[in-house]
Scaffold this active site. Structure first.
Site, PDB file in Angstrom:
ATOM      1  N   LYS A 154       1.418  13.380  -9.076  1.00  0.00           N
ATOM      2  CA  LYS A 154       0.242  12.738  -8.481  1.00  0.00           C
ATOM      3  C   LYS A 154      -0.717  13.810  -8.002  1.00  0.00           C
ATOM      4  O   LYS A 154      -0.310  14.729  -7.278  1.00  0.00           O
ATOM      5  CB  LYS A 154       0.706  11.893  -7.300  1.00  0.00           C
ATOM      6  CG  LYS A 154      -0.200  10.729  -6.970  1.00  0.00           C
ATOM      7  CD  LYS A 154       0.279  10.030  -5.714  1.00  0.00           C
ATOM      8  CE  LYS A 154       0.649   8.602  -5.960  1.00  0.00           C
ATOM      9  NZ  LYS A 154       0.645   7.797  -4.731  1.00  0.00           N
ATOM     10  N   LYS A 167      -6.745   9.229  -6.613  1.00  0.00           N
ATOM     11  CA  LYS A 167      -5.675   9.982  -7.287  1.00  0.00           C
ATOM     12  C   LYS A 167      -5.429   9.483  -8.697  1.00  0.00           C
ATOM     13  O   LYS A 167      -5.734   8.349  -9.023  1.00  0.00           O
ATOM     14  CB  LYS A 167      -4.381   9.833  -6.470  1.00  0.00           C
ATOM     15  CG  LYS A 167      -4.467  10.464  -5.103  1.00  0.00           C
ATOM     16  CD  LYS A 167      -3.375   9.947  -4.197  1.00  0.00           C
ATOM     17  CE  LYS A 167      -3.836   8.821  -3.326  1.00  0.00           C
ATOM     18  NZ  LYS A 167      -2.816   8.041  -2.707  1.00  0.00           N
ATOM     19  N   ALA A 168      -4.852  10.404  -9.497  1.00  0.00           N
ATOM     20  CA  ALA A 168      -4.392  10.022 -10.838  1.00  0.00           C
ATOM     21  C   ALA A 168      -2.909  10.323 -10.885  1.00  0.00           C
ATOM     22  O   ALA A 168      -2.438  11.285 -10.272  1.00  0.00           O
ATOM     23  CB  ALA A 168      -5.127  10.805 -11.895  1.00  0.00           C
ATOM     24  N   VAL A 169      -2.176   9.483 -11.599  1.00  0.00           N
ATOM     25  CA  VAL A 169      -0.719   9.645 -11.657  1.00  0.00           C
ATOM     26  C   VAL A 169      -0.281   9.754 -13.115  1.00  0.00           C
ATOM     27  O   VAL A 169      -0.740   9.001 -13.979  1.00  0.00           O
ATOM     28  CB  VAL A 169      -0.016   8.448 -10.976  1.00  0.00           C
ATOM     29  CG1 VAL A 169       1.494   8.603 -11.018  1.00  0.00           C
ATOM     30  CG2 VAL A 169      -0.480   8.314  -9.533  1.00  0.00           C
ATOM     31  N   ASP A 227      -4.494  -0.690   3.388  1.00  0.00           N
ATOM     32  CA  ASP A 227      -4.881  -1.112   2.049  1.00  0.00           C
ATOM     33  C   ASP A 227      -3.636  -1.676   1.376  1.00  0.00           C
ATOM     34  O   ASP A 227      -2.865  -0.951   0.752  1.00  0.00           O
ATOM     35  CB  ASP A 227      -5.425   0.097   1.277  1.00  0.00           C
ATOM     36  CG  ASP A 227      -5.951  -0.308  -0.082  1.00  0.00           C
ATOM     37  OD1 ASP A 227      -6.164  -1.511  -0.300  1.00  0.00           O
ATOM     38  OD2 ASP A 227      -6.127   0.576  -0.936  1.00  0.00           O
ATOM     39  N   GLY A 273      -1.500   5.781 -14.188  1.00  0.00           N
ATOM     40  CA  GLY A 273      -2.434   4.953 -13.437  1.00  0.00           C
ATOM     41  C   GLY A 273      -3.328   5.808 -12.557  1.00  0.00           C
ATOM     42  O   GLY A 273      -3.058   6.988 -12.319  1.00  0.00           O
ATOM     43  N   SER A 274      -4.402   5.198 -12.080  1.00  0.00           N
ATOM     44  CA  SER A 274      -5.263   5.922 -11.139  1.00  0.00           C
ATOM     45  C   SER A 274      -5.940   4.919 -10.234  1.00  0.00           C
ATOM     46  O   SER A 274      -5.998   3.726 -10.534  1.00  0.00           O
ATOM     47  CB  SER A 274      -6.308   6.762 -11.878  1.00  0.00           C
ATOM     48  OG  SER A 274      -7.146   5.919 -12.616  1.00  0.00           O
ATOM     49  N   GLY A 275      -6.434   5.434  -9.086  1.00  0.00           N
ATOM     50  CA  GLY A 275      -7.154   4.583  -8.145  1.00  0.00           C
ATOM     51  C   GLY A 275      -8.465   5.265  -7.828  1.00  0.00           C
ATOM     52  O   GLY A 275      -9.026   5.974  -8.664  1.00  0.00           O
ATOM     53  N   TYR A 276      -8.937   5.105  -6.588  1.00  0.00           N
ATOM     54  CA  TYR A 276     -10.215   5.731  -6.208  1.00  0.00           C
ATOM     55  C   TYR A 276     -10.091   7.240  -6.110  1.00  0.00           C
ATOM     56  O   TYR A 276     -11.031   7.968  -6.374  1.00  0.00           O
ATOM     57  CB  TYR A 276     -10.681   5.171  -4.865  1.00  0.00           C
ATOM     58  CG  TYR A 276     -11.335   3.841  -5.042  1.00  0.00           C
ATOM     59  CD1 TYR A 276     -12.682   3.756  -5.375  1.00  0.00           C
ATOM     60  CD2 TYR A 276     -10.601   2.667  -4.921  1.00  0.00           C
ATOM     61  CE1 TYR A 276     -13.283   2.539  -5.579  1.00  0.00           C
ATOM     62  CE2 TYR A 276     -11.187   1.445  -5.120  1.00  0.00           C
ATOM     63  CZ  TYR A 276     -12.531   1.383  -5.459  1.00  0.00           C
ATOM     64  OH  TYR A 276     -13.113   0.176  -5.672  1.00  0.00           O
TER      65      TYR A 276
HETATM   66  N1  ATP Z   1       5.268   7.098  -8.541  1.00  0.00           N
HETATM   67  C1  ATP Z   1       4.572   6.330  -9.348  1.00  0.00           C
HETATM   68  N2  ATP Z   1       5.097   5.882 -10.500  1.00  0.00           N
HETATM   69  C2  ATP Z   1       4.360   5.096 -11.343  1.00  0.00           C
HETATM   70  N3  ATP Z   1       3.097   4.725 -11.105  1.00  0.00           N
HETATM   71  C3  ATP Z   1       2.523   5.134  -9.976  1.00  0.00           C
HETATM   72  C4  ATP Z   1       3.218   5.957  -9.036  1.00  0.00           C
HETATM   73  N4  ATP Z   1       2.393   6.202  -8.000  1.00  0.00           N
HETATM   74  C5  ATP Z   1       1.247   5.561  -8.288  1.00  0.00           C
HETATM   75  N5  ATP Z   1       1.300   4.921  -9.462  1.00  0.00           N
HETATM   76  C6  ATP Z   1       0.229   4.129 -10.094  1.00  0.00           C
HETATM   77  O1  ATP Z   1      -0.967   4.886 -10.002  1.00  0.00           O
HETATM   78  C7  ATP Z   1      -1.981   4.117  -9.343  1.00  0.00           C
HETATM   79  C8  ATP Z   1      -2.816   5.064  -8.461  1.00  0.00           C
HETATM   80  O2  ATP Z   1      -2.014   5.643  -7.436  1.00  0.00           O
HETATM   81  P1  ATP Z   1      -2.441   5.564  -5.915  1.00  0.00           P
HETATM   82  O3  ATP Z   1      -2.471   4.128  -5.513  1.00  0.00           O
HETATM   83  O4  ATP Z   1      -1.598   6.458  -5.128  1.00  0.00           O
HETATM   84  O5  ATP Z   1      -3.932   6.144  -6.007  1.00  0.00           O
HETATM   85  P2  ATP Z   1      -5.197   5.842  -5.082  1.00  0.00           P
HETATM   86  O6  ATP Z   1      -6.300   6.660  -5.622  1.00  0.00           O
HETATM   87  O7  ATP Z   1      -4.838   5.978  -3.652  1.00  0.00           O
HETATM   88  O8  ATP Z   1      -5.416   4.307  -5.419  1.00  0.00           O
HETATM   89  P3  ATP Z   1      -6.244   3.200  -4.581  1.00  0.00           P
HETATM   90  O9  ATP Z   1      -7.649   3.579  -4.603  1.00  0.00           O
HETATM   91  O10 ATP Z   1      -5.952   1.938  -5.361  1.00  0.00           O
HETATM   92  O11 ATP Z   1      -5.678   3.136  -3.206  1.00  0.00           O
HETATM   93  C9  ATP Z   1      -1.235   3.039  -8.561  1.00  0.00           C
HETATM   94  O12 ATP Z   1      -2.002   1.871  -8.499  1.00  0.00           O
HETATM   95  C10 ATP Z   1       0.036   2.824  -9.342  1.00  0.00           C
HETATM   96  O13 ATP Z   1      -0.140   1.796 -10.285  1.00  0.00           O
END
Ligand code: ATP
Length: 476
Positions: free
Chosen positions: A150, A134-136, A262, A129-132
């Site tokens: 991450k 980070k990528a995981v 958030d 998964g990923s958000g704004y």
């Molecule tokens: N430990 C984990 N195991 C499985 N999936 C995960 C894990 N950590 C994060 N994810 C998935 O990866 C996605 C992105 O991680 P994270 O929320 O930390 O990134 P972000 O860029 O801060 O996202 P956002 O912009 O939504 O706040 C999460 O929405 C979640 O679905």
């Protein structure tokens, strides 16, 4: 690790029930979009240089100021001294903290022991998964131990937007990576079963950028609200209970009352049925300063609250923000629906009281624990005076192969497997299903200790099976 496009699976099987719930969900889905938009705007404006800043050196200066300011905030949460810490020093400081933790834990846990060698040895790396920012990825270490890796997403919104504005990938990387450092610092400081564990981290050079950071954490599975709506009540109750245990801890954390600014389902993952928070980069301990209660407005898309101002701070604002978000994103959908009849008044009281912000985390938790107690001890069955009209033949060490039918919400995809407190409850379930002619008590149980029972359309496939117990209905 190569970035992969997120593929949104659209293969949901929507039953009538789900159709109804989807309609209900469309409200938060809309809010969610608004929130995403809000977050994007918030991120975009936080990246905005002052209007007067236009020259390349001035832009870079402004970006570096942002890095320093974010770093100062991140360092406040970590085990590092606040002053005199240069970015590159924090790695060693984290190493020191790690060594201290290892000592404290007598080297028992694997947490804190993983580093770059683990990342290099990782196999079967797959995007989760990923958000704004980070990528995981999930990865297997030592062949079987699954972890999450991450890191800052080089192709993500945060990086792309920042590079477009400031033109320096290395500086933009540092700005984004501070979010991950803050998250790691919080994972180190806050120890709770409902906060993902940090197993370690790795700093290495990659993609022309020095010192990129990868966090190695416990692996979960992203929360899918639609799927959750199809799971048995016990599992949904477990999620709400884990969430309130987490919020209770955050309200009394060693750093003070911590709020998740958030707060959306995607900031949580499931690990063996337990809800755990994964995204901590927007967590904050700041309690809004105030002079009167007019300054203490807690705003949500569908509801506003005015809190009390006392000693220059809005009282309990962090705790209340978390609780109301728990109510609107989780409790309303997951708690009362298809709960045992006798528990519904208590669950509805929990939903209503959190929706009105009448309770803090202490009281909410006490009520949820009470519901757990009633459920676990089978007290929800006490008022069921219904006597079973049907007689059953009890067959020891026997099971039935086949003769399955489907029911909702089953623990088994192609059969009717439900959790019961005792045989009496299983008989009641069998009598309420027109197809049920027999049932098999399996030797599996749920997290509350309820036994899993397979309900059957007949007993043609009856055969011996050590440890299992079958009940066959007699008569028509
Ligand atoms: N430990 C984990 N195991 C499985 N999936 C995960 C894990 N950590 C994060 N994810 C998935 O990866 C996605 C992105 O991680 P994270 O929320 O930390 O990134 P972000 O860029 O801060 O996202 P956002 O912009 O939504 O706040 C999460 O929405 C979640 O679905």
């Amino acid at each position: 690790m190569k970035r992969r496009k997120v593929v949104v699976a659209a293969g949901f099987c929507l039953s009538f029930f789900l159709g109804t719930l989807l309609n209900l969900l469309s409200v938060p889905a809309f809010e969610h979009q608004q929130q995403q938009l809000g977050k994007q705007q918030q991120l975009d404006s936080s990246l905005e240089p002052p209007a007067a800043v236009t020259s390349a050196p001035a832009l870079l200066h402004s970006l570096r100021q942002q890095i320093r300011s974010r770093l100062r905030e991140a360092l406040r949460y970590g085990p590092f001294p606040e002053r005199g810490t240069r970015p590159l020093e924090r790695r060693r400081l984290m190493d020191l903290q790690r060594a201290r933790d290892e000592e404290r834990e007598h080297g028992g846990a694997s947490a804190g022991q993983l580093g770059c060698s683990s990342v290099e040895a990782a196999r079967d790396v797959r995007f989760v998964g990923s958000g704004y920012t980070k990528a995981v990825y999930r990865a297997a270490l030592n062949g079987s131990f699954a972890v999450a890796l991450k890191s800052v997403d080089f192709g993500g919104h945060d990086m792309e937007e920042c590079v477009r504005r400031y033109g320096s990938a290395a500086d933009c990387y540092r700005l984004a990576s501070v979010k991950l450092v803050k998250e790691m610092a919080l994972m180190e400081r806050l120890r709770h079963p409902n906060i993902l564990k940090l197993y370690g981290y790795c700093y290495q050079d990659s993609n022309d950028i020095k010192d990129t950071v990868t966090a190695i954490t416990e692996l979960g599975s992203p929360l899918e609200m639609i799927q959750l709506l199809q799971t048995p009540w016990e599992e949904r109750f477990r999620i709400c209970l884990s969430l309130v245990r987490l919020l209770h801890y955050l309200a009394h954390s060693p750093l003070g009352s911590l709020t998740l600014l958030d707060f959306r389902p995607r900031q949580f993952v499931l690990v063996d049925g337990e809800l755990k928070v994964t995204d901590l980069d927007d967590a904050s301990v700041e309690e809004t300063p105030c002079s009167t209660s007019a300054d203490c407005l807690l705003e949500f898309p569908a509801r506003n609250f005015t809190l009390q101002c006392s000693s220059g701070r809005c009282q309990g604002i962090n705790e209340k923000r978390n609780l109301y978000n728990a109510y609107r994103f989780f409790f309303t959908y997951l708690l009362p629906h298809s709960a045992p009849q006798a528990l519904r008044p208590l669950l509805e009281k929990i939903v209503n009281s959190t929706g009105e912000l009448l309770w803090g985390t202490e009281e909410t938790l006490a009520h949820l624990e009470k519901a757990l107690d009633i459920y676990r001890n089978g007290q929800y069955l006490i008022n069921e005076t219904q006597t079973h009209k049907t007689e059953y033949k009890r067959v020891l060490d026997a099971s039935i192969a086949g003769d399955n039918y489907r029911c909702w919400p089953s623990y088994q995809h192609d059969g009717c497997m439900l959790a019961v407190y005792d045989v009496r409850e299983a008989m009641g379930v069998c009598e309420s299903h027109a197809q049920c002619r027999a049932f098999v008590l399996t030797n599996q149980s749920t997290w509350t200790g309820h036994q899993l029972v397979l309900f059957k359309t007949g007993s043609v496939g009856l055969s011996s099976a050590k440890g299992k117990l079958t009940y066959v209905r007699l008569g028509s």
